[in-house]
Design a protein around this motif. Structure first.
Motif, PDB file in Angstrom:
ATOM      1  N   ALA A 140     -32.078 -16.191 -29.942  1.00 31.87           N
ATOM      2  CA  ALA A 140     -30.696 -16.435 -29.536  1.00 31.87           C
ATOM      3  C   ALA A 140     -30.467 -15.753 -28.190  1.00 31.87           C
ATOM      4  O   ALA A 140     -30.939 -14.580 -27.912  1.00 31.87           O
ATOM      5  N   CYS A 141     -29.680 -16.095 -27.343  1.00 31.50           N
ATOM      6  CA  CYS A 141     -29.201 -15.507 -26.200  1.00 31.50           C
ATOM      7  C   CYS A 141     -27.824 -15.162 -26.540  1.00 31.50           C
ATOM      8  O   CYS A 141     -27.004 -16.025 -26.552  1.00 31.50           O
ATOM      9  N   THR A 142     -27.611 -13.797 -26.172  1.00 31.09           N
ATOM     10  CA  THR A 142     -26.342 -13.105 -26.652  1.00 31.09           C
ATOM     11  C   THR A 142     -25.710 -12.326 -25.256  1.00 31.09           C
ATOM     12  O   THR A 142     -26.497 -11.897 -24.332  1.00 31.09           O
ATOM     13  N   MET A 143     -24.520 -12.127 -25.318  1.00 28.16           N
ATOM     14  CA  MET A 143     -24.006 -11.186 -24.247  1.00 28.16           C
ATOM     15  C   MET A 143     -24.856 -10.049 -23.933  1.00 28.16           C
ATOM     16  O   MET A 143     -25.014  -9.557 -22.881  1.00 28.16           O
ATOM     17  N   ALA A 144     -25.078  -9.136 -25.151  1.00 31.15           N
ATOM     18  CA  ALA A 144     -26.071  -7.862 -25.008  1.00 31.15           C
ATOM     19  C   ALA A 144     -27.269  -8.195 -24.443  1.00 31.15           C
ATOM     20  O   ALA A 144     -27.840  -7.266 -24.039  1.00 31.15           O
ATOM     21  N   GLY A 145     -27.867  -9.476 -24.560  1.00 29.66           N
ATOM     22  CA  GLY A 145     -29.201  -9.865 -24.118  1.00 29.66           C
ATOM     23  C   GLY A 145     -28.991 -10.420 -22.695  1.00 29.66           C
ATOM     24  O   GLY A 145     -30.110 -10.821 -22.089  1.00 29.66           O
ATOM     25  N   LYS A 146     -28.106 -10.397 -22.112  1.00 27.87           N
ATOM     26  CA  LYS A 146     -27.650 -11.086 -20.737  1.00 27.87           C
ATOM     27  C   LYS A 146     -28.880 -10.416 -19.644  1.00 27.87           C
ATOM     28  O   LYS A 146     -28.817  -9.335 -19.656  1.00 27.87           O
ATOM     29  N   GLY A 147     -29.288 -11.256 -19.104  1.00 28.76           N
ATOM     30  CA  GLY A 147     -30.475 -10.795 -18.002  1.00 28.76           C
ATOM     31  C   GLY A 147     -31.922 -10.830 -18.634  1.00 28.76           C
ATOM     32  O   GLY A 147     -32.901 -10.667 -17.878  1.00 28.76           O
ATOM     33  N   GLN A 148     -32.168 -11.018 -20.038  1.00 31.82           N
ATOM     34  CA  GLN A 148     -33.406 -11.088 -20.728  1.00 31.82           C
ATOM     35  C   GLN A 148     -34.055 -12.246 -20.122  1.00 31.82           C
ATOM     36  O   GLN A 148     -33.522 -13.272 -20.252  1.00 31.82           O
ATOM     37  N   ARG A 149     -35.407 -12.170 -20.140  1.00 35.78           N
ATOM     38  CA  ARG A 149     -36.268 -13.234 -19.933  1.00 35.78           C
ATOM     39  C   ARG A 149     -37.215 -13.513 -20.630  1.00 35.78           C
ATOM     40  O   ARG A 149     -37.686 -12.563 -21.556  1.00 35.78           O
ATOM     41  N   GLN A 150     -37.388 -14.979 -20.993  1.00 37.84           N
ATOM     42  CA  GLN A 150     -38.449 -15.112 -22.141  1.00 37.84           C
ATOM     43  C   GLN A 150     -39.324 -16.344 -21.479  1.00 37.84           C
ATOM     44  O   GLN A 150     -39.102 -17.074 -20.609  1.00 37.84           O
ATOM     45  N   THR A 151     -40.785 -16.303 -22.111  1.00 37.24           N
ATOM     46  CA  THR A 151     -41.480 -17.205 -21.585  1.00 37.24           C
ATOM     47  C   THR A 151     -41.819 -18.266 -22.946  1.00 37.24           C
ATOM     48  O   THR A 151     -41.856 -17.700 -23.967  1.00 37.24           O
ATOM     49  N   VAL A 152     -41.963 -19.602 -22.592  1.00 40.31           N
ATOM     50  CA  VAL A 152     -42.428 -20.610 -23.563  1.00 40.31           C
ATOM     51  C   VAL A 152     -43.668 -21.280 -23.051  1.00 40.31           C
ATOM     52  O   VAL A 152     -43.582 -21.548 -21.728  1.00 40.31           O
ATOM     53  N   GLY A 153     -44.463 -21.621 -23.971  1.00 45.65           N
ATOM     54  CA  GLY A 153     -45.799 -22.507 -23.360  1.00 45.65           C
ATOM     55  C   GLY A 153     -45.401 -23.913 -23.496  1.00 45.65           C
ATOM     56  O   GLY A 153     -44.557 -24.340 -24.096  1.00 45.65           O
ATOM     57  N   TYR A 154     -46.158 -24.371 -22.718  1.00 46.27           N
ATOM     58  CA  TYR A 154     -45.944 -26.079 -22.696  1.00 46.27           C
ATOM     59  C   TYR A 154     -47.054 -26.663 -21.951  1.00 46.27           C
ATOM     60  O   TYR A 154     -47.982 -26.007 -21.542  1.00 46.27           O
ATOM     61  N   GLN A 155     -47.219 -27.832 -22.104  1.00 48.09           N
ATOM     62  CA  GLN A 155     -48.124 -28.675 -21.590  1.00 48.09           C
ATOM     63  C   GLN A 155     -47.585 -30.148 -21.339  1.00 48.09           C
ATOM     64  O   GLN A 155     -46.722 -30.724 -21.910  1.00 48.09           O
ATOM     65  N   ALA A 156     -48.115 -30.647 -20.024  1.00 46.88           N
ATOM     66  CA  ALA A 156     -47.660 -31.835 -19.595  1.00 46.88           C
ATOM     67  C   ALA A 156     -48.704 -32.671 -18.630  1.00 46.88           C
ATOM     68  O   ALA A 156     -49.157 -31.993 -18.014  1.00 46.88           O
ATOM     69  N   ASP A 157     -48.902 -33.720 -18.796  1.00 44.47           N
ATOM     70  CA  ASP A 157     -49.512 -34.738 -17.847  1.00 44.47           C
ATOM     71  C   ASP A 157     -48.622 -34.915 -16.540  1.00 44.47           C
ATOM     72  O   ASP A 157     -47.351 -35.025 -16.572  1.00 44.47           O
ATOM     73  N   TYR A 158     -49.042 -34.623 -15.330  1.00 42.84           N
ATOM     74  CA  TYR A 158     -48.519 -34.805 -13.973  1.00 42.84           C
ATOM     75  C   TYR A 158     -49.273 -36.116 -13.348  1.00 42.84           C
ATOM     76  O   TYR A 158     -50.640 -35.909 -13.073  1.00 42.84           O
TER      77      TYR A 158
END
Length: 192
Positions: A169-187
């Motif tokens: 969850a993205c909350t007002m208390a967590g504003k400014g927090q960064r998270q990374t998620v993995g991904y894969q895609a063909d270009y």
């Protein structure tokens, strides 16, 4: 009557056999590294993200990496927050499994190992399944530097796995927090 054998004939025959076997092994290895892969087929993606006629595939890569999101104020919704796409950081691999470049941003930049790079303008997106970033078609800006990216006109993002905003969850208390998620895609890089 037995013909005398030159002491050179046997080693030359062995050397020739070794060269032929080595050549066959190298050809087999090279073909297994990508020679048997199928060319990208535009019919496999939604029409809205297909490249216009008159262009041909110049390079097929797979990007694997991370996308960063930040918890920020929601546009036009005071008092609300949401995960906002910040940028990607991925390595680009060719069909033979060799690293050939990177993809990063902002701005979205595809850079080949030879130093040539392109940025692009998004033209269209289309859904690519739940939990996946959308298909994407971008028009490349003129390349910077000479090399693999020179002459690239369009780039398609296809064969997507992951990359959507964090489930956390993205909350007002967590504003400014960064998270990374993995991904894969063909270009898929196109030239005219």
């Amino acid at each position: 009557m037995k013909t005398p054998t030159s002491p050179i004939v046997a080693p030359v025959a062995l050397l020739t056999s070794a060269v032929l076997l080595t050549s066959a092994a190298l050809l087999t290895a090279c073909s297994s590294m990508g020679g048997t892969s199928q060319k990208f087929d535009q019919a496999s993606v939604p029409e809205s993200v297909r490249v216009p006629a008159g262009h041909k595939v110049a390079w097929e890569t797979t990007g694997r990496g991370l996308i960063t999101y930040e918890c920020r104020d929601k546009a036009n919704a005071p008092g609300m927050v949401e995960w906002v796409f910040v940028g990607p950081q991925a390595d680009l691999w060719d069909r033979a499994g060799r690293k050939v470049g990177t993809y990063y941003g902002p701005p979205a930049t595809w850079e080949a190992m030879d130093g040539s790079k392109v940025t692009a303008t998004q033209l269209a997106v289309a859904p690519a399944g739940e939990g996946n970033l959308p298909y994407q078609l971008v028009k490349a800006n003129p390349a910077m530097g000479s090399g693999a990216m020179q002459g690239v006109t369009y780039i398609q993002r296809v064969a997507l796995k992951g990359g959507v905003a964090p489930a956390m969850a993205c909350t007002m208390a967590g504003k400014g927090q960064r998270q990374t998620v993995g991904y894969q895609a063909d270009y898929i890089f196109w030239k005219s």
